[in-house]
Design a protein around this motif. Structure first.
Motif, PDB file in Angstrom:
ATOM      1  N   GLU A 185       0.816  -1.219   0.000  1.00 42.35           N
ATOM      2  CA  GLU A 185       0.000   0.000   0.000  1.00 42.35           C
ATOM      3  C   GLU A 185       0.851   1.270   0.000  1.00 42.35           C
ATOM      4  O   GLU A 185       0.393   2.326  -0.458  1.00 42.35           O
ATOM      5  N   ARG A 222       3.172   2.105  -1.821  1.00 43.48           N
ATOM      6  CA  ARG A 222       3.540   2.536  -3.176  1.00 43.48           C
ATOM      7  C   ARG A 222       2.390   3.230  -3.892  1.00 43.48           C
ATOM      8  O   ARG A 222       2.563   3.736  -5.001  1.00 43.48           O
ATOM      9  N   TYR A 223       1.205   3.262  -3.250  1.00 43.12           N
ATOM     10  CA  TYR A 223       0.028   3.802  -3.929  1.00 43.12           C
ATOM     11  C   TYR A 223      -0.597   4.973  -3.198  1.00 43.12           C
ATOM     12  O   TYR A 223      -1.676   5.440  -3.576  1.00 43.12           O
ATOM     13  N   MET A 237       3.439   9.411  -2.654  1.00 40.20           N
ATOM     14  CA  MET A 237       3.923   8.068  -2.341  1.00 40.20           C
ATOM     15  C   MET A 237       4.833   8.115  -1.115  1.00 40.20           C
ATOM     16  O   MET A 237       5.610   9.052  -0.929  1.00 40.20           O
TER      17      MET A 237
END
Length: 355
Positions: free
Chosen positions: A290, A292-293, A297
């Motif tokens: 999560e 990375r999203y 970021m």
């Protein structure tokens, strides 16, 4: 029992079961389905095909495959901690790859809390675990109180801990040192010009908190008690903490969160309150999927979960096979992953937070 038997009982294809059992990176349609497949595999005493063939042909050195159980001490089965879910997934895969049988996964978050442990009859509690299912060895995932480890050792000779807090050579362990993780994170904030740096997470006997304090001392930065926020390790704790920080008169410009899921909760709070007037740099550790999203970021310290799992199972099997008798520690380094949630102090007014 075979993969086909598991597939029939769960009601999915054989290929889906095979991918779940053998590929930790496989994106199952749901977390619940993945957990159900592993639960049925344990219930049916699933043995990987190659191990089963060896048993039938007499090639195996043992009369049966090694039986391994996992003790998770940082989170309960009803809670969500993506880091431990990901790490356990890699461990399960390694157990299968090495032709062993996963017997049981216990969730005992009270075993990491000294206050809760003091209210337990630890000797009796551990004995009940031992009587539930006989295993050749156990893997402890997460921080565990010394008195619990002492009782575990009274029942199991073969134990490996995988952790960010050392057991101080009580048992074999694979360590990604929390002090070094925190030091890397806090030093990065300092390089960006931050000196008002907060810590959010657990404090008591926590290596990441020690690393935070020692790093501030190293750079002659005074520790502000208002910037030390003791909290749990889930998303809602991070959300509530950011609500608290927003109300501060003198706010920190940089925040080190003990794990990613706390940081994600904080980002969500900033998004809700549309806090354009307050945009702190936020860094954490774990590098869960999560992280990375989020937008921005999340900058984090990546823990090599796959390698941690491999060395954990390797150490346990080496001890089971008589390869070593002394207590062994294998230390693995975390790595700084620079994304967009941290920036120089002078740029604090230019960042917007939204998830």
């Amino acid at each position: 029992m075979s993969i086909k038997d598991i597939a029939e009982k769960v009601g999915v294809s054989v290929s889906t079961v095979s991918r779940v059992l053998n590929r930790p990176d496989y994106k199952c349609s749901s977390k619940e389905l993945r957990e159900q497949i592993f639960a049925v595999a344990r219930e049916m005493n699933y043995v990987p095909n190659e191990s089963a063939k060896n048993l039938r042909s007499g090639k195996s050195k043992k009369s049966e495959p090694y039986r391994i159980s996992i003790l998770v001490t940082r989170t309960g089965s009803s809670e969500t901690d993506p880091f431990f879910n990901e790490l356990i997934g890699f461990i399960q895969t390694e157990i299968n790859k090495n032709m062993c049988m996963l017997m049981r996964i216990w969730y005992r978050p009270d075993f990491s809390d000294e206050g809760k442990c003091s209210a337990l009859n630890i000797r009796q509690t551990v004995k009940e675990l031992y009587n539930e299912e006989t295993s050749d060895g156990i893997i402890i995932v997460g921080k565990c109180c010394p008195q619990v480890i002492k009782q575990l050792k009274a029942h199991w000779k073969n134990i490996v801990s995988v952790n960010r807090n050392s057991t101080n050579y009580d048992v074999d362990e694979v360590l990604c040192d929390g002090k070094k993780i925190a030091s890397t994170a806090v030093e990065y904030l300092i390089r960006l010009g931050h000196r008002k740096i907060a810590y959010v997470g657990e404090c008591h006997r926590e290596s990441r908190f020690k690393g935070y304090k020692e790093t501030l001392l190293k750079y002659n930065i005074e520790t502000d008690i208002d910037y030390i926020i003791q909290t749990g390790l889930c998303e809602n704790d991070g959300y509530l903490t950011m609500e608290q920080i927003i109300q501060m008169q003198d706010k920190p410009t940089g925040i080190y969160c003990a794990n990613d899921i706390i940081a994600i909760g904080m980002l969500k709070a900033l998004s809700k309150y549309n806090s354009r007037y307050y945009n702190p740099s936020i860094i954490s550790s774990d590098d869960i999927t999560e992280s990375r999203y989020t937008k921005p970021m999340l900058t984090t310290i990546s823990l090599p979960k796959e390698e941690m799992a491999k060395f954990t199972v390797y150490l346990l099997l080496d001890r089971l096979n008589g390869g070593h008798k002394s207590v062994i520690r294998t230390e693995i380094e975390g790595n700084l992953v620079i994304r967009n949630s941290c920036f120089p102090v002078k740029n604090m007014d230019t960042i917007e937070y939204y998830i």
